[in-house]
Design a protein around this motif. Structure first.
Motif, PDB file in Angstrom:
ATOM      1  N   THR A 145      -1.980  13.850  11.779  1.00  0.00           N
ATOM      2  CA  THR A 145      -2.363  14.532  13.021  1.00  0.00           C
ATOM      3  C   THR A 145      -3.828  14.295  13.380  1.00  0.00           C
ATOM      4  OG1 THR A 145      -2.753  16.551  11.732  1.00  0.00           O
ATOM      5  CG2 THR A 145      -0.596  16.312  12.793  1.00  0.00           C
ATOM      6  N   LYS A 146      -4.724  14.319  12.397  1.00  0.00           N
ATOM      7  CA  LYS A 146      -6.141  14.080  12.660  1.00  0.00           C
ATOM      8  C   LYS A 146      -6.393  12.590  12.847  1.00  0.00           C
ATOM      9  CE  LYS A 146      -9.144  16.174  10.079  1.00  0.00           C
ATOM     10  NZ  LYS A 146      -9.858  16.656   8.862  1.00  0.00           N
ATOM     11  N   ASN A 147      -7.269  12.256  13.787  1.00  0.00           N
ATOM     12  CA  ASN A 147      -7.584  10.845  14.027  1.00  0.00           C
ATOM     13  C   ASN A 147      -8.428  10.246  12.907  1.00  0.00           C
ATOM     14  OD1 ASN A 147      -6.172  10.645  16.437  1.00  0.00           O
ATOM     15  ND2 ASN A 147      -7.912  11.367  17.655  1.00  0.00           N
ATOM     16  N   GLU A 148      -9.209  11.089  12.268  1.00  0.00           N
ATOM     17  CA  GLU A 148     -10.013  10.621  11.140  1.00  0.00           C
ATOM     18  C   GLU A 148     -10.370  11.807  10.255  1.00  0.00           C
ATOM     19  OE1 GLU A 148     -14.490  10.258  12.737  1.00  0.00           O
ATOM     20  OE2 GLU A 148     -13.096   8.833  13.674  1.00  0.00           O
ATOM     21  N   GLY A 149     -10.742  11.499   9.036  1.00  0.00           N
ATOM     22  CA  GLY A 149     -11.090  12.568   8.111  1.00  0.00           C
ATOM     23  C   GLY A 149     -11.659  12.018   6.815  1.00  0.00           C
ATOM     24  N   THR A 150     -12.068  12.932   5.955  1.00  0.00           N
ATOM     25  CA  THR A 150     -12.608  12.580   4.645  1.00  0.00           C
ATOM     26  C   THR A 150     -11.885  13.391   3.582  1.00  0.00           C
ATOM     27  OG1 THR A 150     -14.801  12.007   5.496  1.00  0.00           O
ATOM     28  CG2 THR A 150     -14.660  12.598   3.171  1.00  0.00           C
ATOM     29  N   ILE A 151     -11.456  12.713   2.537  1.00  0.00           N
ATOM     30  CA  ILE A 151     -10.811  13.386   1.402  1.00  0.00           C
ATOM     31  C   ILE A 151     -11.803  13.385   0.251  1.00  0.00           C
ATOM     32  CG2 ILE A 151      -8.814  13.435  -0.136  1.00  0.00           C
ATOM     33  CD1 ILE A 151      -7.370  11.640   1.933  1.00  0.00           C
ATOM     34  N   ASN A 152     -12.227  14.566  -0.128  1.00  0.00           N
ATOM     35  CA  ASN A 152     -13.211  14.727  -1.206  1.00  0.00           C
ATOM     36  C   ASN A 152     -12.542  15.513  -2.331  1.00  0.00           C
ATOM     37  OD1 ASN A 152     -15.424  15.079  -2.829  1.00  0.00           O
ATOM     38  ND2 ASN A 152     -16.661  16.194  -1.343  1.00  0.00           N
ATOM     39  N   GLN A 153     -11.828  14.790  -3.191  1.00  0.00           N
ATOM     40  CA  GLN A 153     -11.085  15.415  -4.278  1.00  0.00           C
ATOM     41  C   GLN A 153     -11.274  14.592  -5.550  1.00  0.00           C
ATOM     42  OE1 GLN A 153      -9.483  18.218  -4.324  1.00  0.00           O
ATOM     43  NE2 GLN A 153      -9.146  18.760  -2.173  1.00  0.00           N
ATOM     44  N   PRO A 154     -11.673  15.227  -6.658  1.00  0.00           N
ATOM     45  CA  PRO A 154     -11.854  14.479  -7.914  1.00  0.00           C
ATOM     46  C   PRO A 154     -10.527  13.937  -8.431  1.00  0.00           C
ATOM     47  CG  PRO A 154     -12.028  16.842  -8.295  1.00  0.00           C
ATOM     48  CD  PRO A 154     -11.959  16.665  -6.812  1.00  0.00           C
ATOM     49  N   ILE A 155     -10.602  12.801  -9.096  1.00  0.00           N
ATOM     50  CA  ILE A 155      -9.400  12.140  -9.604  1.00  0.00           C
ATOM     51  C   ILE A 155      -9.514  11.966 -11.118  1.00  0.00           C
ATOM     52  CG2 ILE A 155      -8.101   9.966  -9.624  1.00  0.00           C
ATOM     53  CD1 ILE A 155      -8.732   9.675  -6.664  1.00  0.00           C
ATOM     54  N   GLY A 156      -8.441  12.316 -11.809  1.00  0.00           N
ATOM     55  CA  GLY A 156      -8.390  12.148 -13.263  1.00  0.00           C
ATOM     56  C   GLY A 156      -7.052  11.589 -13.692  1.00  0.00           C
ATOM     57  N   LYS A 157      -6.882  11.380 -14.984  1.00  0.00           N
ATOM     58  CA  LYS A 157      -5.626  10.862 -15.515  1.00  0.00           C
ATOM     59  C   LYS A 157      -4.551  11.940 -15.475  1.00  0.00           C
ATOM     60  CE  LYS A 157      -7.585   7.367 -18.614  1.00  0.00           C
ATOM     61  NZ  LYS A 157      -7.658   6.871 -20.014  1.00  0.00           N
ATOM     62  N   ASP A 158      -3.316  11.483 -15.292  1.00  0.00           N
ATOM     63  CA  ASP A 158      -2.154  12.368 -15.363  1.00  0.00           C
ATOM     64  C   ASP A 158      -1.660  12.351 -16.805  1.00  0.00           C
ATOM     65  OD1 ASP A 158       0.340  13.597 -15.261  1.00  0.00           O
ATOM     66  OD2 ASP A 158       0.760  12.853 -13.244  1.00  0.00           O
ATOM     67  N   ARG A 159      -1.794  13.462 -17.507  1.00  0.00           N
ATOM     68  CA  ARG A 159      -1.444  13.490 -18.934  1.00  0.00           C
ATOM     69  C   ARG A 159       0.051  13.316 -19.175  1.00  0.00           C
ATOM     70  NH1 ARG A 159      -2.568  19.894 -20.352  1.00  0.00           N
ATOM     71  NH2 ARG A 159      -1.075  20.781 -18.869  1.00  0.00           N
ATOM     72  N   HIS A 160       0.854  13.442 -18.106  1.00  0.00           N
ATOM     73  CA  HIS A 160       2.307  13.312 -18.263  1.00  0.00           C
ATOM     74  C   HIS A 160       2.795  11.900 -17.963  1.00  0.00           C
ATOM     75  CE1 HIS A 160       2.489  17.629 -18.675  1.00  0.00           C
ATOM     76  NE2 HIS A 160       1.898  17.797 -17.499  1.00  0.00           N
ATOM     77  N   HIS A 161       1.884  11.021 -17.527  1.00  0.00           N
ATOM     78  CA  HIS A 161       2.285   9.658 -17.154  1.00  0.00           C
ATOM     79  C   HIS A 161       1.140   8.707 -17.470  1.00  0.00           C
ATOM     80  CE1 HIS A 161       3.731   6.245 -14.856  1.00  0.00           C
ATOM     81  NE2 HIS A 161       4.860   6.874 -14.610  1.00  0.00           N
ATOM     82  N   PRO A 162       1.353   7.688 -18.303  1.00  0.00           N
ATOM     83  CA  PRO A 162       0.239   6.854 -18.785  1.00  0.00           C
ATOM     84  C   PRO A 162      -0.478   6.049 -17.710  1.00  0.00           C
ATOM     85  CG  PRO A 162       2.368   5.904 -19.413  1.00  0.00           C
ATOM     86  CD  PRO A 162       2.646   7.281 -18.876  1.00  0.00           C
ATOM     87  N   SER A 163       0.200   5.672 -16.625  1.00  0.00           N
ATOM     88  CA  SER A 163      -0.439   4.819 -15.621  1.00  0.00           C
ATOM     89  C   SER A 163      -0.771   5.547 -14.322  1.00  0.00           C
ATOM     90  CB  SER A 163       0.458   3.617 -15.304  1.00  0.00           C
ATOM     91  OG  SER A 163       1.705   4.040 -14.801  1.00  0.00           O
ATOM     92  N   ARG A 164      -0.433   6.814 -14.241  1.00  0.00           N
ATOM     93  CA  ARG A 164      -0.642   7.545 -12.999  1.00  0.00           C
ATOM     94  C   ARG A 164      -1.941   8.345 -13.036  1.00  0.00           C
ATOM     95  NH1 ARG A 164       4.602  10.415 -11.324  1.00  0.00           N
ATOM     96  NH2 ARG A 164       4.047  11.803 -13.060  1.00  0.00           N
ATOM     97  N   ARG A 165      -2.536   8.516 -11.879  1.00  0.00           N
ATOM     98  CA  ARG A 165      -3.711   9.367 -11.717  1.00  0.00           C
ATOM     99  C   ARG A 165      -3.337  10.550 -10.826  1.00  0.00           C
ATOM    100  NH1 ARG A 165      -4.696   5.929 -14.952  1.00  0.00           N
ATOM    101  NH2 ARG A 165      -6.695   4.914 -15.353  1.00  0.00           N
ATOM    102  N   ARG A 166      -4.188  11.571 -10.804  1.00  0.00           N
ATOM    103  CA  ARG A 166      -3.901  12.738  -9.971  1.00  0.00           C
ATOM    104  C   ARG A 166      -5.190  13.423  -9.569  1.00  0.00           C
ATOM    105  NH1 ARG A 166      -3.955  17.801 -12.643  1.00  0.00           N
ATOM    106  NH2 ARG A 166      -4.511  17.640 -14.857  1.00  0.00           N
ATOM    107  N   VAL A 167      -5.129  14.214  -8.505  1.00  0.00           N
ATOM    108  CA  VAL A 167      -6.255  15.063  -8.147  1.00  0.00           C
ATOM    109  C   VAL A 167      -6.398  16.124  -9.222  1.00  0.00           C
ATOM    110  CG1 VAL A 167      -7.048  16.824  -6.523  1.00  0.00           C
ATOM    111  CG2 VAL A 167      -6.137  14.652  -5.668  1.00  0.00           C
ATOM    112  N   SER A 168      -7.611  16.230  -9.786  1.00  0.00           N
ATOM    113  CA  SER A 168      -7.830  17.144 -10.904  1.00  0.00           C
ATOM    114  C   SER A 168      -9.251  17.699 -10.835  1.00  0.00           C
ATOM    115  CB  SER A 168      -7.629  16.414 -12.230  1.00  0.00           C
ATOM    116  OG  SER A 168      -8.079  17.198 -13.310  1.00  0.00           O
ATOM    117  N   PRO A 169      -9.422  19.019 -10.966  1.00  0.00           N
ATOM    118  CA  PRO A 169     -10.775  19.607 -10.947  1.00  0.00           C
ATOM    119  C   PRO A 169     -11.684  19.027 -12.021  1.00  0.00           C
ATOM    120  CG  PRO A 169      -9.095  21.325 -10.786  1.00  0.00           C
ATOM    121  CD  PRO A 169      -8.379  20.051 -11.110  1.00  0.00           C
ATOM    122  N   SER A 170     -11.098  18.559 -13.128  1.00  0.00           N
ATOM    123  CA  SER A 170     -11.903  18.003 -14.224  1.00  0.00           C
ATOM    124  C   SER A 170     -12.066  16.490 -14.114  1.00  0.00           C
ATOM    125  CB  SER A 170     -11.255  18.344 -15.571  1.00  0.00           C
ATOM    126  OG  SER A 170      -9.958  17.783 -15.653  1.00  0.00           O
ATOM    127  N   GLY A 171     -11.565  15.899 -13.029  1.00  0.00           N
ATOM    128  CA  GLY A 171     -11.640  14.452 -12.854  1.00  0.00           C
ATOM    129  C   GLY A 171     -12.994  13.992 -12.326  1.00  0.00           C
TER     130      GLY A 171
END
Length: 302
Positions: free
Chosen positions: A182-208
């Motif tokens: 819906t928005k024409n533009e934006g900024t995503i400011n979210q830390p990224i860390g490893k997903d402990r349940h999947h070896p190759s996946r990453r996820r948004v994580s407060p500790s990332g």
């Protein structure tokens, strides 16, 4: 632009007016910020000259004098060449920009691998009579296509890696995502860390790690319920665009790892351009790679 020339293993640069108070030592340490180990090696081997004479490391360089550096001296064995045609977008004595196909890895992960972009670029150089040092400055995931920067000697690798880390090198991506943003533009400011349940996946994580993605909607395809977005990164986290777009409910088309539907064989992500402030010529390079994947063309015509 600086006045430069390659003579065999030697890189020659004519000292411009803005550098006339620099010493050879300060130029290498503060202007280019080369590794201390590399500078020390050159000093011990006495391989740096000014106008053909051994350099006085702490004397100011005169405007118009010629500094001679052993940039291209053989240092190590390069990657194993792999015969596959790749699109070279730009090349000079210091760096090379190639267009990675979506079905190709950036570099080998094991000793026995050789069918990667790094090896294909090594084959391209071999055909031109070059061999030795070659290293990718950054990488793209398998399935992601587009521009990748390579360094052709140690000094270039050190400087370009630093420029990338300092965000002086700008990379722009385009992606096809599910849904109509819906928005024409934006900024995503979210830390990224490893997903402990999947070896190759990453996820948004407060500790990332801190991760910042800027996006702009280029087109919305209502019938297909897809959006074409342009993304620029202030950080370079693994899977950053894929994780961030999925986090706002718009996973990349084809990106099954992050919730995308398999309407294409891999994530619809393409590194479309790179801007490089060339450290050794003073030029500003802009290299662009036209996406070859059908999904980008179909969406553009919708």
């Amino acid at each position: 632009m600086y006045q430069t020339v390659r003579k065999g293993d030697i890189f020659e640069i004519k000292i411009p007016e803005g550098w006339r108070h620099q010493t050879a030592d300060s130029l290498l340490r503060t202007e280019w910020k080369l590794p201390k180990k590399l500078i020390h090696q050159w000093r011990m081997n006495q391989t740096v000259f000014v106008n053909g004479s051994p350099v006085n490391w702490h004397a100011p360089l005169a405007e118009g004098s010629v500094l001679q550096l052993p940039f291209f001296a053989a240092a190590e064995k390069g990657p194993v060449p792999y015969k596959r045609k790749v699109n070279i977008l730009y090349e000079d004595d210091h760096l090379l920009v190639a267009d990675k196909p979506a079905d190709m890895k950036t570099h080998p992960n094991t000793e026995n691998e050789s069918d990667t972009l790094l090896n294909a670029v090594a084959y391209h150089l071999q055909e031109s009579g070059e061999s030795g040092f070659l290293r990718h400055v950054h990488r793209l995931d398998v399935g992601t296509s587009g521009v990748i920067l390579f360094a052709k000697h140690h000094a270039a690798y050190a400087v370009l890696s630093r420029l990338l880390e300092e965000r002086e090198i700008k990379r722009t991506y385009i992606a096809v995502v599910h849904g109509l943003i819906t928005k024409n533009e934006g900024t995503i400011n979210q830390p990224i860390g490893k997903d402990r349940h999947h070896p190759s996946r990453r996820r948004v994580s407060p500790s990332g790690q801190t991760a910042l993605t800027h996006y702009k909607v280029l087109k919305r395809a209502v019938k297909q319920q897809l959006s074409l977005v342009q993304c620029q990164l202030d950080t370079g986290r693994t899977h950053q665009i894929r994780v961030h777009m999925a986090s706002i409910g718009h996973p990349l088309a084809g990106d099954c790892l992050y919730g995308g539907k398999p309407i294409t064989s891999h994530q619809a992500l393409h590194a479309v351009s790179i801007e490089i402030p060339h450290p050794f010529t003073g030029e500003k390079l802009v290299c662009k790679a036209v996406p070859q994947e059908q999904i980008f063309r179909l969406l553009d015509k919708s």
